[in-house]
Design an enzyme around this catalytic site. Structure first.
Site, mmCIF file in Angstrom:
data_model
loop_
_atom_site.group_PDB
_atom_site.id
_atom_site.type_symbol
_atom_site.label_atom_id
_atom_site.label_comp_id
_atom_site.label_asym_id
_atom_site.label_seq_id
_atom_site.Cartn_x
_atom_site.Cartn_y
_atom_site.Cartn_z
ATOM 1 N N VAL A 106 -3.444 22.023 -3.648
ATOM 2 C CA VAL A 106 -2.097 22.117 -3.065
ATOM 3 C C VAL A 106 -2.258 22.157 -1.534
ATOM 4 C CG1 VAL A 106 -0.058 23.596 -2.829
ATOM 5 C CG2 VAL A 106 -1.138 23.293 -5.076
ATOM 6 N N TYR A 107 -1.610 21.209 -0.859
ATOM 7 C CA TYR A 107 -1.760 21.105 0.598
ATOM 8 C C TYR A 107 -0.971 22.216 1.305
ATOM 9 C CZ TYR A 107 -3.211 16.192 -0.208
ATOM 10 O OH TYR A 107 -3.822 15.033 -0.609
ATOM 11 N N ASP B 49 -3.857 21.418 4.998
ATOM 12 C CA ASP B 49 -2.628 20.638 4.912
ATOM 13 C C ASP B 49 -2.877 19.181 5.316
ATOM 14 O OD1 ASP B 49 0.005 20.154 4.370
ATOM 15 O OD2 ASP B 49 0.806 21.500 5.915
ATOM 16 N N TYR C 34 2.054 5.142 6.650
ATOM 17 C CA TYR C 34 2.702 4.518 5.485
ATOM 18 C C TYR C 34 4.194 4.331 5.742
ATOM 19 C CZ TYR C 34 5.237 4.376 1.038
ATOM 20 O OH TYR C 34 6.123 4.045 0.032
ATOM 21 N N LYS D 66 6.551 0.912 6.176
ATOM 22 C CA LYS D 66 7.702 0.593 5.322
ATOM 23 C C LYS D 66 8.967 0.440 6.182
ATOM 24 C CE LYS D 66 7.879 0.330 1.381
ATOM 25 N NZ LYS D 66 7.611 -0.768 0.396
ATOM 26 N N LYS E 107 -1.476 10.267 -6.686
ATOM 27 C CA LYS E 107 -0.217 10.915 -6.312
ATOM 28 C C LYS E 107 -0.154 12.250 -7.041
ATOM 29 C CE LYS E 107 1.078 7.155 -4.106
ATOM 30 N NZ LYS E 107 1.473 5.941 -4.765
ATOM 31 N N THR F 120 11.481 3.101 0.627
ATOM 32 C CA THR F 120 11.288 4.525 0.317
ATOM 33 C C THR F 120 12.144 5.416 1.217
ATOM 34 O OG1 THR F 120 9.636 6.289 0.548
ATOM 35 C CG2 THR F 120 9.248 4.336 1.834
ATOM 36 N N ASP F 121 12.457 6.607 0.725
ATOM 37 C CA ASP F 121 13.188 7.581 1.554
ATOM 38 C C ASP F 121 12.328 8.080 2.717
ATOM 39 O OD1 ASP F 121 11.390 9.123 0.080
ATOM 40 O OD2 ASP F 121 12.857 10.666 -0.493
ATOM 41 N N GLU F 122 11.009 7.833 2.638
ATOM 42 C CA GLU F 122 10.126 8.366 3.686
ATOM 43 C C GLU F 122 10.383 7.713 5.048
ATOM 44 O OE1 GLU F 122 6.085 9.168 2.473
ATOM 45 O OE2 GLU F 122 6.689 9.258 0.374
ATOM 46 N N GLU G 137 0.902 -1.153 0.000
ATOM 47 C CA GLU G 137 0.000 0.000 0.000
ATOM 48 C C GLU G 137 0.938 1.198 0.000
ATOM 49 O OE1 GLU G 137 -3.198 0.285 -0.298
ATOM 50 O OE2 GLU G 137 -3.689 -1.845 -0.214
HETATM 51 P P1 NAD Z 1 1.376 1.174 -6.406
HETATM 52 O O1 NAD Z 1 0.398 1.478 -5.321
HETATM 53 O O2 NAD Z 1 1.231 1.821 -7.740
HETATM 54 O O3 NAD Z 1 1.387 -0.413 -6.677
HETATM 55 C C1 NAD Z 1 1.355 -1.347 -5.633
HETATM 56 C C2 NAD Z 1 1.049 -2.712 -6.257
HETATM 57 O O4 NAD Z 1 1.061 -3.690 -5.204
HETATM 58 C C3 NAD Z 1 -0.342 -2.783 -6.909
HETATM 59 O O5 NAD Z 1 -0.274 -3.443 -8.144
HETATM 60 C C4 NAD Z 1 -1.163 -3.585 -5.904
HETATM 61 O O6 NAD Z 1 -2.228 -4.315 -6.507
HETATM 62 C C5 NAD Z 1 -0.098 -4.499 -5.311
HETATM 63 N N1 NAD Z 1 -0.462 -4.979 -3.964
HETATM 64 C C6 NAD Z 1 -0.852 -4.205 -2.911
HETATM 65 N N2 NAD Z 1 -1.147 -4.993 -1.863
HETATM 66 C C7 NAD Z 1 -0.890 -6.276 -2.248
HETATM 67 C C8 NAD Z 1 -0.987 -7.545 -1.592
HETATM 68 N N3 NAD Z 1 -1.414 -7.639 -0.327
HETATM 69 N N4 NAD Z 1 -0.651 -8.656 -2.291
HETATM 70 C C9 NAD Z 1 -0.246 -8.567 -3.583
HETATM 71 N N5 NAD Z 1 -0.156 -7.404 -4.257
HETATM 72 C C10 NAD Z 1 -0.459 -6.271 -3.590
HETATM 73 O O7 NAD Z 1 2.795 1.449 -5.772
HETATM 74 P P2 NAD Z 1 4.128 1.993 -6.465
HETATM 75 O O8 NAD Z 1 4.108 3.460 -6.452
HETATM 76 O O9 NAD Z 1 4.343 1.245 -7.725
HETATM 77 O O10 NAD Z 1 5.200 1.519 -5.369
HETATM 78 C C11 NAD Z 1 5.844 0.241 -5.461
HETATM 79 C C12 NAD Z 1 6.823 0.100 -4.303
HETATM 80 O O11 NAD Z 1 7.794 1.155 -4.381
HETATM 81 C C13 NAD Z 1 6.179 0.202 -2.939
HETATM 82 O O12 NAD Z 1 6.786 -0.743 -2.101
HETATM 83 C C14 NAD Z 1 6.498 1.620 -2.479
HETATM 84 O O13 NAD Z 1 6.588 1.690 -1.087
HETATM 85 C C15 NAD Z 1 7.848 1.835 -3.139
HETATM 86 N N6 NAD Z 1 8.186 3.263 -3.447
HETATM 87 C C16 NAD Z 1 7.325 4.037 -4.141
HETATM 88 C C17 NAD Z 1 7.686 5.350 -4.457
HETATM 89 C C18 NAD Z 1 6.778 6.258 -5.262
HETATM 90 O O14 NAD Z 1 7.114 7.436 -5.459
HETATM 91 N N7 NAD Z 1 5.652 5.776 -5.774
HETATM 92 C C19 NAD Z 1 8.925 5.849 -4.039
HETATM 93 C C20 NAD Z 1 9.785 5.008 -3.329
HETATM 94 C C21 NAD Z 1 9.408 3.709 -3.060
HETATM 95 P P1 TYD Z 2 2.378 12.305 -2.882
HETATM 96 O O1 TYD Z 2 2.358 12.263 -4.368
HETATM 97 O O2 TYD Z 2 1.166 11.817 -2.144
HETATM 98 O O3 TYD Z 2 3.689 11.562 -2.400
HETATM 99 P P2 TYD Z 2 4.354 11.491 -0.907
HETATM 100 O O4 TYD Z 2 3.360 11.918 0.098
HETATM 101 O O5 TYD Z 2 4.668 10.022 -0.806
HETATM 102 O O6 TYD Z 2 5.557 12.372 -0.961
HETATM 103 O O7 TYD Z 2 2.632 13.795 -2.437
HETATM 104 C C1 TYD Z 2 3.778 14.518 -2.871
HETATM 105 C C2 TYD Z 2 3.716 15.884 -2.253
HETATM 106 O O8 TYD Z 2 2.579 16.579 -2.809
HETATM 107 C C3 TYD Z 2 3.485 15.860 -0.749
HETATM 108 O O9 TYD Z 2 4.201 16.935 -0.165
HETATM 109 C C4 TYD Z 2 1.990 16.104 -0.604
HETATM 110 C C5 TYD Z 2 1.671 16.989 -1.775
HETATM 111 N N1 TYD Z 2 0.305 16.843 -2.352
HETATM 112 C C6 TYD Z 2 -0.492 17.980 -2.533
HETATM 113 O O10 TYD Z 2 -0.092 19.125 -2.203
HETATM 114 N N2 TYD Z 2 -1.734 17.805 -3.061
HETATM 115 C C7 TYD Z 2 -2.206 16.587 -3.424
HETATM 116 O O11 TYD Z 2 -3.368 16.496 -3.901
HETATM 117 C C8 TYD Z 2 -1.372 15.443 -3.252
HETATM 118 C C9 TYD Z 2 -1.851 14.066 -3.626
HETATM 119 C C10 TYD Z 2 -0.111 15.632 -2.705
#
Ligand code: NAD
Ligand code: TYD
Length: 337
Positions: free
Chosen positions: A206-207, A272, A150, A154, A189, A125-127, A84
Site C-alpha cells: 500500500v503506497y 509513496d 501517463y 492521455k 494495477k 481517463t479521468d486522470e 500504455e
Molecule cells: P491495458 O494496458 O490493459 O491494454 C492496452 C492494450 O494496448 C494492450 O493490449 C497493448 O498490447 C495495446 N497497445 C499498447 N501500445 C500499443 C501500440 N503502440 N500499438 C498497438 N497496440 C498497443 O490497458 P487498459 O487498462 O485496457 O486501458 C485501455 C484504455 O482505457 C487506455 O487508453 C487507458 O488509458 C484507458 N483507461 C483505462 C482505465 C483503467 O482503469 N484501466 C481507466 C480509464 C481509461
Molecule cells: P493503479 O491501479 O495503479 O491505478 P491509477 O494509478 O491509474 O489510479 O493504482 C490505484 C491506486 O492504488 C493508486 O492510488 C495507487 C495505489 N496503489 C498502491 O497503493 N499499491 C500498488 O501496488 C498499486 C499498483 C497501486
C-alpha cells in the site's frame, strides 16, 4: 458488413469491450489492432477465436506504413483503446507513453481522417483532470491538469482529438472513465495485483498512508459507456463515466482481505508513489442524460465476481506474470517486499 477498427483489443478493457460489442452488434466486423505489449494478450479473446466477425492484426499504431494497410478497405469507425496505461511505469520511463499515447493517436487520427470514418471514439481517463481535494467531482468542463507522465500523455491525446474535431470537423468523441476493475486486468494495477498476491499469501504494497481515493467502476459498465458513446455520442463532445464508488486504497485493501478471509498482517505500507494524486471522483450526469447510460454493477457484486475470476484463473495470472512482467515487478517492488 461494416468494418470497425478497435485498437488495444488484447488488453484489459479492449478485450472486455470486444466481447460486449459482438454481443450487441451481431452484423458488424471488428478488426482488433494490437501490437501485443507486455499488457496485451491474445488469450484474453480465446473464447472468440472461431468467431468469423473478429480478425486480429498485430500492428503497432506508431507504425504508419503498417497501420495504413488496415484502412485500404472501408472503415466505418475507430474505437481507440490502445495505450500504455500504468502510472508507475510512466514514472520509470515516459518514452513509450509519449510514443503510443500521443504519436500513435496522431497517426491513427490522420488515417481515420483520410478514410472519412463515420465516428472515432477516443477512450481516455479521468486522470487527465489531475487531483481533487476532499470535495467536488470532475465534470467534462473541469480544466485538464494532468500530473503524471501517463495522464499528461492521455491529456495530450485528448487535446489532439479535440483539435481535429475543431479544425477538420472530425467526428471524434472522447470518453473519460474512472478506475476499472474486473476480469483480464493485468496484475500490476492495484486490484488484480492485490488479489493475486493475497491468493499466494504475499504481502500487498500500500503506497504512502493508503488514504488516496479512487472511484471504482466495473469494466463492463465502462464498456457499455464506450458502446453508448459509439452509438449516440455527439462529435466533439466529452463524456465522463464513473462508478459512484469512492474508496480509499486502505478501505479497498481491507475489503479484499475480508472477502478472501486473510489477515490484515498482509498489508505492507511502502514508500509513496511520486506525485501521487490524492482523489479522483466523477460526475457522470452528462453521460446519463446524453447517452442514457448508467453504471449498473454494484461494487459488492463486481468485486466478489472479480475475486472469483482470479481464483479460477490462477494459471492466466501466472502466464501473464512471466516474461517481461517479472523483470518489471522485480525492479518496481523487489526491494520493497
Ligand atoms: P491495458 O494496458 O490493459 O491494454 C492496452 C492494450 O494496448 C494492450 O493490449 C497493448 O498490447 C495495446 N497497445 C499498447 N501500445 C500499443 C501500440 N503502440 N500499438 C498497438 N497496440 C498497443 O490497458 P487498459 O487498462 O485496457 O486501458 C485501455 C484504455 O482505457 C487506455 O487508453 C487507458 O488509458 C484507458 N483507461 C483505462 C482505465 C483503467 O482503469 N484501466 C481507466 C480509464 C481509461
Ligand atoms: P493503479 O491501479 O495503479 O491505478 P491509477 O494509478 O491509474 O489510479 O493504482 C490505484 C491506486 O492504488 C493508486 O492510488 C495507487 C495505489 N496503489 C498502491 O497503493 N499499491 C500498488 O501496488 C498499486 C499498483 C497501486
Amino acid at each position: 458488413m461494416k468494418r470497425i477498427i478497435v485498437t488495444g483489443g488484447c488488453g484489459f478493457i479492449g478485450s472486455n469491450f470486444i466481447r460486449l460489442f459482438l454481443e450487441q452488434e451481431p452484423n458488424l466486423q471488428i478488426v482488433n489492432v494490437d501490437c501485443l505489449t507486455y499488457a496485451g494478450n491474445l488469450e484474453n479473446l480465446k473464447d472468440l477465436e472461431s468467431d468469423s466477425r473478429l480478425s486480429f492484426a498485430r500492428v503497432d499504431i506508431t507504425d504508419p506504413e503498417s497501420l495504413q494497410n488496415l484502412f485500404l478497405e472501408p472503415v466505418d469507425s475507430v474505437i481507440h483503446f490502445a495505450a500504455e496505461s500504468h502510472v508507475d511505469r510512466s514514472i520509470l520511463d515516459s518514452g513509450p507513453f509519449i510514443r503510443t499515447n500521443v504519436l500513435g493517436t496522431q497517426i491513427l487520427l490522420d488515417l481515420a481522417k483520410k478514410a472519412s470514418v463515420r465516428k472515432f471514439v477516443h477512450v481516455s481517463t479521468d486522470e487527465v483532470y489531475g487531483s481533487l481535494g476532499a470535495n467536488g467531482f470532475f465534470t467534462e468542463t473541469t480544466p485538464l491538469a494532468p500530473t503524471s507522465p501517463y495522464s499528461a500523455s492521455k491529456a495530450s491525446s485528448d487535446m489532439l482529438v479535440k483539435s481535429y474535431c475543431h479544425t477538420f470537423g472530425f467526428p471524434g468523441v472522447i470518453t473519460r472513465c474512472s478506475n476499472n476493475y474486473g476480469p483480464y486486468q493485468f496484475p500490476e494495477k492495484i486490484i488484480p495485483l492485490f488479489i493475486s498476491n493475497i491468493l499466494e499469501d504475499i504481502q500487498v504494497p500500500v503506497y504512502g498512508d493508503g488514504l488516496q481515493i479512487r472511484d471504482w467502476i466495473h469494466v463492463t459498465d465502462h464498456c457499455s459507456g464506450v458502446y453508448a458513446a459509439w452509438k449516440s455520442g455527439v462529435a466533439g463532445e466529452v463524456y465522463n463515466f464513473g462508478g459512484r464508488c469512492e474508496l480509499t486504497n486502505l478501505e479497498l485493501t481491507t475489503t479484499l482481505l475480508n472477502l478472501m478471509d486473510k489477515p490484515k498482517s498482509l498489508i505492507k505500507f511502502v514508500q509513496d508513489r511520486p506525485g501521487h494524486d490524492r482523489r479522483y471522483a466523477i460526475d457522470c450526469a452528462k453521460a446519463e442524460a446524453g447517452l442514457g447510460w448508467k453504471p449498473v454493477i454494484s461494487f459488492q457484486k463486481g468485486i466478489a465476481d472479480t475475486i472469483r475470476w482470479y481464483q479460477e484463473n490462477r494459471e492466466w495470472v501466472a502466464r501473464v506474470k512471466s516474461g517481461a512482467y517479472r523483470e518489471y515487478y522485480q525492479q518496481q517492488y523487489g526491494s520493497r517486499l
